[in-house]
Design an enzyme around this catalytic site. Sequence first.
Site, PDB file in Angstrom:
ATOM      1  N   ARG A 299     -68.508 106.485-106.793  1.00 37.39           N
ATOM      2  CA  ARG A 299     -67.908 105.404-107.584  1.00 37.39           C
ATOM      3  C   ARG A 299     -68.778 105.138-108.799  1.00 37.39           C
ATOM      4  O   ARG A 299     -69.980 104.928-108.658  1.00 37.39           O
ATOM      5  CB  ARG A 299     -67.771 104.137-106.738  1.00 37.39           C
ATOM      6  CG  ARG A 299     -67.205 102.983-107.535  1.00 37.39           C
ATOM      7  CD  ARG A 299     -67.038 101.728-106.728  1.00 37.39           C
ATOM      8  NE  ARG A 299     -66.585 100.641-107.593  1.00 37.39           N
ATOM      9  CZ  ARG A 299     -67.154  99.448-107.655  1.00 37.39           C
ATOM     10  NH1 ARG A 299     -68.186  99.157-106.868  1.00 37.39           N
ATOM     11  NH2 ARG A 299     -66.700  98.536-108.480  1.00 37.39           N
TER      12      ARG A 299
ATOM     13  N   HIS B 267     -66.508  97.194-115.386  1.00 36.85           N
ATOM     14  CA  HIS B 267     -67.640  96.708-114.595  1.00 36.85           C
ATOM     15  C   HIS B 267     -68.552  95.912-115.510  1.00 36.85           C
ATOM     16  O   HIS B 267     -69.738  96.189-115.661  1.00 36.85           O
ATOM     17  CB  HIS B 267     -68.385  97.873-113.944  1.00 36.85           C
ATOM     18  CG  HIS B 267     -69.198  97.479-112.746  1.00 36.85           C
ATOM     19  ND1 HIS B 267     -69.082  98.053-111.494  1.00 36.85           N
ATOM     20  CD2 HIS B 267     -70.168  96.527-112.618  1.00 36.85           C
ATOM     21  CE1 HIS B 267     -69.950  97.493-110.664  1.00 36.85           C
ATOM     22  NE2 HIS B 267     -70.607  96.566-111.324  1.00 36.85           N
TER      23      HIS B 267
ATOM     24  N   GLU C 145     -65.384  92.961-109.001  1.00 31.76           N
ATOM     25  CA  GLU C 145     -65.847  91.612-108.658  1.00 31.76           C
ATOM     26  C   GLU C 145     -65.322  90.533-109.614  1.00 31.76           C
ATOM     27  O   GLU C 145     -66.090  89.897-110.366  1.00 31.76           O
ATOM     28  CB  GLU C 145     -67.376  91.582-108.557  1.00 31.76           C
ATOM     29  CG  GLU C 145     -67.889  92.506-107.471  1.00 31.76           C
ATOM     30  CD  GLU C 145     -69.383  92.433-107.240  1.00 31.76           C
ATOM     31  OE1 GLU C 145     -70.096  91.820-108.032  1.00 31.76           O
ATOM     32  OE2 GLU C 145     -69.851  93.010-106.242  1.00 31.76           O
TER      33      GLU C 145
ATOM     34  N   ASN D 266     -66.560  94.591-101.837  1.00 32.61           N
ATOM     35  CA  ASN D 266     -68.021  94.607-101.990  1.00 32.61           C
ATOM     36  C   ASN D 266     -68.610  93.527-101.091  1.00 32.61           C
ATOM     37  O   ASN D 266     -68.297  92.344-101.261  1.00 32.61           O
ATOM     38  CB  ASN D 266     -68.406  94.325-103.446  1.00 32.61           C
ATOM     39  CG  ASN D 266     -67.917  95.418-104.389  1.00 32.61           C
ATOM     40  OD1 ASN D 266     -67.382  96.427-103.936  1.00 32.61           O
ATOM     41  ND2 ASN D 266     -68.091  95.217-105.679  1.00 32.61           N
TER      42      ASN D 266
ATOM     43  N   TYR E 208     -72.208  92.007 -99.218  1.00 33.29           N
ATOM     44  CA  TYR E 208     -73.673  92.010 -99.133  1.00 33.29           C
ATOM     45  C   TYR E 208     -74.197  91.084 -98.044  1.00 33.29           C
ATOM     46  O   TYR E 208     -75.166  91.381 -97.355  1.00 33.29           O
ATOM     47  CB  TYR E 208     -74.297  91.627-100.480  1.00 33.29           C
ATOM     48  CG  TYR E 208     -74.128  92.701-101.525  1.00 33.29           C
ATOM     49  CD1 TYR E 208     -73.047  92.704-102.422  1.00 33.29           C
ATOM     50  CD2 TYR E 208     -75.025  93.764-101.597  1.00 33.29           C
ATOM     51  CE1 TYR E 208     -72.883  93.708-103.357  1.00 33.29           C
ATOM     52  CE2 TYR E 208     -74.866  94.778-102.542  1.00 33.29           C
ATOM     53  CZ  TYR E 208     -73.787  94.737-103.405  1.00 33.29           C
ATOM     54  OH  TYR E 208     -73.625  95.744-104.325  1.00 33.29           O
TER      55      TYR E 208
ATOM     56  N   GLU F 279     -68.948  98.602-102.273  1.00 36.11           N
ATOM     57  CA  GLU F 279     -70.368  98.259-102.415  1.00 36.11           C
ATOM     58  C   GLU F 279     -70.884  97.626-101.141  1.00 36.11           C
ATOM     59  O   GLU F 279     -70.235  96.731-100.597  1.00 36.11           O
ATOM     60  CB  GLU F 279     -70.606  97.251-103.551  1.00 36.11           C
ATOM     61  CG  GLU F 279     -70.545  97.818-104.925  1.00 36.11           C
ATOM     62  CD  GLU F 279     -70.835  96.773-105.977  1.00 36.11           C
ATOM     63  OE1 GLU F 279     -71.648  95.864-105.736  1.00 36.11           O
ATOM     64  OE2 GLU F 279     -70.200  96.837-107.042  1.00 36.11           O
TER      65      GLU F 279
HETATM   66  N1  JSK Z   1     -77.497  78.713-111.949  1.00 33.39           N
HETATM   67  N2  JSK Z   1     -76.856  78.618-110.886  1.00 33.39           N
HETATM   68  N3  JSK Z   1     -76.932  79.504-109.894  1.00 33.39           N
HETATM   69  C1  JSK Z   1     -76.092  79.325-108.720  1.00 33.39           C
HETATM   70  C2  JSK Z   1     -76.121  80.533-107.853  1.00 33.39           C
HETATM   71  O1  JSK Z   1     -76.395  81.668-108.610  1.00 33.39           O
HETATM   72  C3  JSK Z   1     -77.180  82.531-107.910  1.00 33.39           C
HETATM   73  C4  JSK Z   1     -76.844  83.935-108.304  1.00 33.39           C
HETATM   74  O2  JSK Z   1     -75.506  84.220-107.811  1.00 33.39           O
HETATM   75  C5  JSK Z   1     -75.199  85.551-107.654  1.00 33.39           C
HETATM   76  C6  JSK Z   1     -74.129  85.857-106.823  1.00 33.39           C
HETATM   77  C7  JSK Z   1     -73.783  87.172-106.637  1.00 33.39           C
HETATM   78  C8  JSK Z   1     -74.520  88.180-107.262  1.00 33.39           C
HETATM   79  C9  JSK Z   1     -74.186  89.562-106.990  1.00 33.39           C
HETATM   80  C10 JSK Z   1     -74.897  90.668-107.384  1.00 33.39           C
HETATM   81  N4  JSK Z   1     -74.266  91.695-106.798  1.00 33.39           N
HETATM   82  C11 JSK Z   1     -74.692  93.105-106.826  1.00 33.39           C
HETATM   83  C12 JSK Z   1     -73.857  93.722-107.920  1.00 33.39           C
HETATM   84  N5  JSK Z   1     -72.454  93.840-107.512  1.00 33.39           N
HETATM   85  C13 JSK Z   1     -71.896  94.692-108.536  1.00 33.39           C
HETATM   86  C14 JSK Z   1     -73.005  95.658-108.886  1.00 33.39           C
HETATM   87  O3  JSK Z   1     -73.127  95.697-110.274  1.00 33.39           O
HETATM   88  C15 JSK Z   1     -74.273  95.113-108.244  1.00 33.39           C
HETATM   89  O4  JSK Z   1     -75.359  95.129-109.151  1.00 33.39           O
HETATM   90  N6  JSK Z   1     -73.202  91.277-106.142  1.00 33.39           N
HETATM   91  N7  JSK Z   1     -73.153  89.963-106.231  1.00 33.39           N
HETATM   92  C16 JSK Z   1     -75.571  87.858-108.111  1.00 33.39           C
HETATM   93  C17 JSK Z   1     -75.920  86.544-108.313  1.00 33.39           C
END
Ligand code: JSK
Length: 448
Positions: free
Chosen positions: A77, A121, A166, A294, A296, A352
């Site tokens: 992918r 993406h 996403e 996806n 995690y 993912e």
């Molecule tokens: N300021 N306020 N903050 C409030 C809360 O935020 C905290 C941060 O939240 C998040 C939530 C989810 C993610 C995330 C990252 N991936 C991994 C990627 N998926 C696609 C691919 O490219 C991978 O790299 N999946 N999900 C990051 C940050």
Amino acid sequence: MTIFQFPQDFRWGTATASYQIEGAAQEGGRGVSIWDTFARTPGKVFNGDNGDVACDSYHRYEEDIELMKKLGINTYRFSIAWPRIIPDGDGEINREGLDFYHRFVDKLLEAGIEPFCTLYHWDLPQVLEDDGGWGNRRTVDAFVKYAEVIFKEFTGKIKFWLTFNEPWCIAFLSNLLGVHAPGNKDLQTSLNVAHGLLVAHGKAVQSFRRLGITGQIGIAPNVCWAEPYSKSPEDQAACDRSIALNTDWFLDPIYKGTYPQFMVDWFAQAGATVPIQEGDMEIISQPIDLLGINYYTMGINRFNPEAGALQSEEVDMGLTKTDIGWPIESRGLYEFMHYLQKYGNVDVYITENGACINDDLDNGKINDDRRISYYEQHLAQIHRIINDGINLKGYMAWSLMDNFEWAEGYRMRFGLVHVDYRSLVRTPKESFYWYQNVIKNNWLETRN
Ligand SMILES: N=NNCCOCCOc1ccc(-c2cn(C[C@@H]3NC[C@@H](O)[C@H]3O)nn2)cc1
């Protein structure tokens, strides 16, 4: 020890994304994306990291494909960078960009690896963001033009397509929480973005059908599975809102042609509405062929009136976490896949799943045992899900190699392959060899 045998036709793969691995940000006719801009905005990305070089996969893709062959995957992918194809978003087509992806896809096919392509993406051409981004129908129309160029160019070569990666991250992480590009922090803007990308998704699916493109098309939501901290109705409702914003907010319009009313009402209390135009919901709810999921982690959520737009907060339950701080809890994947059945037993690929484990080289090896343990637990749940008769058709580990982890920059490492960002030398980790064995056997043998 338990042996989990997978179906004969199960797809084994890995996943990456253009901005996170390609580099060559000012080469090949590529235009500026919102992530180029965001990464250059002080304070947005750890250490001021950006994707100018990344893993340099633009130049090293043949080496990457050799690693994929060594790993033994049959599916890869990746995403196409819109700014390489139409640098200013909806103007001239950049032949050099198309030629790069033709060379890449041809090499994949030569290696017997199925390309699994994500059209978007997160690297939106900056010109379109400057004109309102996904909240402006110009961007919707521009996406359809871009998608049609790619469909026509790669039909017959690429057979698995995802429109968006996403959507929750695109709409809410990036436009309500401001954590990702373009960094807006406004609820109405985030609803406008969510709706715009859904209309773009539906129009792209309509084009895919009209052009008679061979293959299957879908979308890849990220899962936020959660369970209530207590049996109280307030905690259950807070939990439902958290799950719904990642899943139902996007999949109800696609599979039912309507937004989840309880969430529409929730946002209306905050004065935010969905900018639905005549015909939008019919466009959005074009039938699709597959879902990418996806996954995690999962949360234990409770009601907290101070906890953001959803008034839902995740409680730290003291679980073991990965190095990015996400609790390791694989059963959320099992629970979510059963939750997903309300849309029917649709074909699903895990597009993912992986762990951020920042182990470094130790005498030329990376003994990332914690990553192996994470994958072991999640693949065991995958087997459980398939055993329940759910149409889970394949699994792509995030990620083939360490790469640019968005606002975390390069400090967070998700790869099966270690990348030295100075030398760009790739070193397979112990998890690479563990996954190689799972793929070769088509079964998982738990170690304890
Ligand atoms: N300021 N306020 N903050 C409030 C809360 O935020 C905290 C941060 O939240 C998040 C939530 C989810 C993610 C995330 C990252 N991936 C991994 C990627 N998926 C696609 C691919 O490219 C991978 O790299 N999946 N999900 C990051 C940050």
